[in-house]
Structure formats: structure tokens, C-alpha cells
Design a protein around this motif. Structure first.
Motif, mmCIF file in Angstrom:
data_model
loop_
_atom_site.group_PDB
_atom_site.id
_atom_site.type_symbol
_atom_site.label_atom_id
_atom_site.label_comp_id
_atom_site.label_asym_id
_atom_site.label_seq_id
_atom_site.Cartn_x
_atom_site.Cartn_y
_atom_site.Cartn_z
ATOM 1 N N MET A 101 49.448 5.678 78.600
ATOM 2 C CA MET A 101 47.958 6.332 78.917
ATOM 3 C C MET A 101 48.439 7.456 80.243
ATOM 4 O O MET A 101 47.948 8.494 79.905
ATOM 5 N N MET A 102 49.596 7.549 80.732
ATOM 6 C CA MET A 102 50.135 8.652 81.547
ATOM 7 C C MET A 102 50.595 9.653 80.756
ATOM 8 O O MET A 102 50.611 10.972 81.084
ATOM 9 N N GLN A 103 51.458 9.442 79.476
ATOM 10 C CA GLN A 103 51.960 10.243 78.645
ATOM 11 C C GLN A 103 50.859 11.190 78.195
ATOM 12 O O GLN A 103 50.899 12.423 78.206
ATOM 13 N N ARG A 104 49.760 10.643 77.839
ATOM 14 C CA ARG A 104 48.704 11.514 77.385
ATOM 15 C C ARG A 104 48.166 12.401 78.577
ATOM 16 O O ARG A 104 47.446 13.443 78.341
ATOM 17 N N ALA A 105 47.991 11.845 79.720
ATOM 18 C CA ALA A 105 47.300 12.424 81.035
ATOM 19 C C ALA A 105 48.394 13.696 81.348
ATOM 20 O O ALA A 105 47.872 14.792 81.599
ATOM 21 N N ILE A 106 49.642 13.247 81.225
ATOM 22 C CA ILE A 106 50.759 14.496 81.624
ATOM 23 C C ILE A 106 50.691 15.608 80.450
ATOM 24 O O ILE A 106 50.847 16.809 80.677
ATOM 25 N N GLY A 107 50.466 15.113 79.354
ATOM 26 C CA GLY A 107 50.451 15.996 78.027
ATOM 27 C C GLY A 107 49.198 17.012 78.436
ATOM 28 O O GLY A 107 49.415 18.082 78.107
ATOM 29 N N ARG A 108 47.941 16.346 78.656
ATOM 30 C CA ARG A 108 46.648 17.143 79.019
ATOM 31 C C ARG A 108 47.191 18.353 80.161
ATOM 32 O O ARG A 108 46.662 19.175 80.121
ATOM 33 N N ALA A 109 47.738 17.583 81.161
ATOM 34 C CA ALA A 109 48.076 18.562 82.472
ATOM 35 C C ALA A 109 48.909 19.810 82.199
ATOM 36 O O ALA A 109 48.688 20.855 82.425
#
Length: 314
Positions: free
Chosen positions: A21-29
Motif C-alpha cells: 500500500m505504501m509502495q503505491r502511495a510513495i510511487g504516486r507521490a
């Protein structure tokens, strides 16, 4: 594509789900395309001591820091750039050079009652076998139902659910947040009240830990949820004052609403025979995190003083 941010994570299914979940959020950021995530924001799996030793309570082998120690060592050594922890596993004081840089929005903080045969905690028959490895859940359950037989249950979520299905327990207690994140909501028979089962400090929240010099990165700020961070600061302040660890049965929960933060915290005798609780609130404003932590420290100190020598484990 070169690595932009390497994420250190435990190898359990829940840890990998949360880190994904955090991987995808960091990727978006960072503006990374989904197709490039695995290379630009890779997950680095790290087996912790807490994962390797499954046959004893954490308090017998060194406490909950055993779920974070090896990942923190990888951060300090520069092998990873951020660690994703369940906040309730993070010790009160970080190692020198590391910090909790962001706290994403919290999941359900409540405990979940899971059973094959019984619809609710109150439906358990006299002498029922209740599985948990948490001293807090043990104490809270016994405070309500001293007749219950508390049995040690460790392992990942799948292992715990399998042991329940095989009949080793009449019911087990788990964090609702982990079941929700894994898509296991259907197994929850009852979400236990925050009053009867005050959660562990930080339960339901994640902690993104970085080296001090990386805490100001833009992607870090993008993942922080200020209201959750403020509530967790209050809870962890109480935990610090109460010397919170796997050797003490403590709970804390803060809620921010209508411009005010309200915190409740407690300590219990491990057999549930005594319970010391305090609550208080502050207006939200200014350096909110520091004020929230100060409230937690104050209420925790009041509970600590009220419990006195009785808080020591038998």
C-alpha cells in the motif's frame, strides 16, 4: 530506472500488504508509473527476530522491538530508505539517527472478536479458551470475564485463523485493521468496543520511519495524515509515561473531532483484577503534535501514579 526509495518490510503477508500500500502511495507521490514501481520503489524483505521466534510471548524474548530491530539496522546502514511498521510495534524511543517521518491515515483501531461458534465476546461460555499473545487483551478480557481460559497464540494472521479453525481455541482476538487490510473482514464476528477493549497505542496506524536527514522529503510529507499523527502522538506519549512494552498491559486511544483531541489511557493488572484509567482533552492548534504528546505524558503519569507498585506483573 534507478531505485528512488527502497522500502524495508517484514516478510509476513500482512506486512507485505501494508508495505505494498505504501509502495503505491510513495510511487504516486514521486510520479512513478505503476509499471515501474517494482524497480523504482522496491520492497526489501527482512526477516526479524520476532518473526523467527514464534513459540514464546514477546516479553520473554526481548519485547516488541524484535519486530523492528533488523529493519532499523538496515535503515541506519543505508540498505533501505524507509521502513513500514505497524505503529503499535514501534518502541517509544527510536534509535539515534532515525525518526517517524510520516503517519498515514489510520484504519479501524478496534480489536476484533473472531470465532467459529460464538457470535460475540459476551456469548462465550464459562471457561472458554480465548487465544491471544497480547497481555493487554488478556487483562481486558479477564477484567470482563475472569472465568475465561487465556491461551497463548502467536504467528501471522493466517496461522492464527488456521489454529482457530482446527479447534485449538473457542475464539481469538485480533486487530481489526490487519483483517481489513488483508480482506478478511468476513471473519470478524464482533468489533469490540473502545471502552471495554481500549486499543494498544497506535493500533490501526502505520509508521513510516526514515533517517533523520530524509524526514523532510516531499514524498514523506505527501503520505502524512496530520490528524492521525496527532492522535498517535498523544497515545505514544501515554505509552512513554507508562513504560509501555510487552511487559505491561496498557491501552490508549485518541480521537480528534470538532477542533479538540480527546485521549483515554489505562493500565491493567495482567489478571484483570485492577484497572486504572484517565481521560482528558485539549484544543487543537499551534504545535498540535507536541501538545498532544504532552497530554499523553501527563495522563500516562497520572495512571502510573495511581497504579503504583500494583502495576508490577505477578
Amino acid at each position: 530506472m534507478a531505485h528512488l526509495v527502497r522500502i524495508g518490510t517484514r516478510r509476513s503477508r500482512l506486512a507485505m500488504t501494508q508495505s505494498g500500500m505504501m509502495q503505491r502511495a510513495i510511487g504516486r507521490a514521486l510520479g512513478v508509473a505503476d509499471a515501474d514501481l517494482a524497480e523504482a520503489v522496491p520492497l526489501v524483505e527482512i526477516v526479524t527476530t520476532g518473526d523467527r521466534i514464534q513459540d514464546r510471548r514477546l516479553m520473554e524474548i526481548g519485547g516488541k522491538a524484535l519486530f523492528t530491530k533488523e529493519i532499523e539496522e538496515a535503515l541506519i546502514a543505508g540498505r533501505v530508505d524507509v521502513a513500514v511498521h505497524s505503529m503499535k510495534d514501534v518502541p517509544a524511543e527510536p534509535p539515534p539517527g532515525l525518526c517517524i517521518a510520516a503517519v498515514p491515515e489510520r484504519e479501524d483501531p478496534r480489536d476484533a472478536f473472531v470465532s467459529e461458534a460464538f457470535a460475540s465476546f459476551s456469548d462465550l461460555p464459562v471457561g472458554a479458551r480465548l487465544g491471544t499473545a497480547s497481555l493487554r487483551r488478556q487483562a481486558q478480557a479477564l477484567a470482563l470475564r475472569p472465568d475465561l481460559k487465556i491461551e497463548m497464540l502467536r504467528g501471522n494472521v493466517d496461522t492464527r485463523l488456521r489454529k482457530l479453525a482446527e479447534g485449538e481455541f473457542d475464539a481469538i482476538l485480533l486487530a481489526a485493521a490487519g483483517l481489513n487490510r488483508l480482506g478478511f473482514e468476513a471473519v470478524i464476528r464482533e468489533r469490540l468496543s473502545l471502552d471495554d477493549f481500549l486499543p494498544a497505542p497506535g493500533q490501526g496506524a502505520l509508521a513510516l520511519q526514515t533517517r533523520d536527514e530524509d524526514a523532510g522529503a516531499d514524498w514523506v510529507a505527501a503520505l502524512n495524515h496530520p490528524l492521525t499523527a496527532m492522535a498517535v502522538s498523544a497515545e505514544r506519549g501515554a505509552m512513554t509515561a507508562l513504560e509501555g512494552s510487552c511487559r505491561t498491559a496498557i491501552g490508549a486511544h485518541a480521537l480528534v473531532a470538532d477542533g479538540r483531541l480527546r485521549l483515554t489511557t489505562e493500565m491493567l493488572a495482567s489478571d484483570g483484577s485492577a484497572r486504572w484509567r484517565r481521560a482528558g482533552e485539549i484544543a487543537v492548534g499551534g504545535d498540535a503534535d507536541a501538545a498532544a504528546r504532552a497530554l499523553g505524558c501527563r495522563l500516562g503519569a497520572e495512571v502510573h501514579e495511581a497504579a503504583g507498585d500494583q502495576r508490577v506483573l505477578p
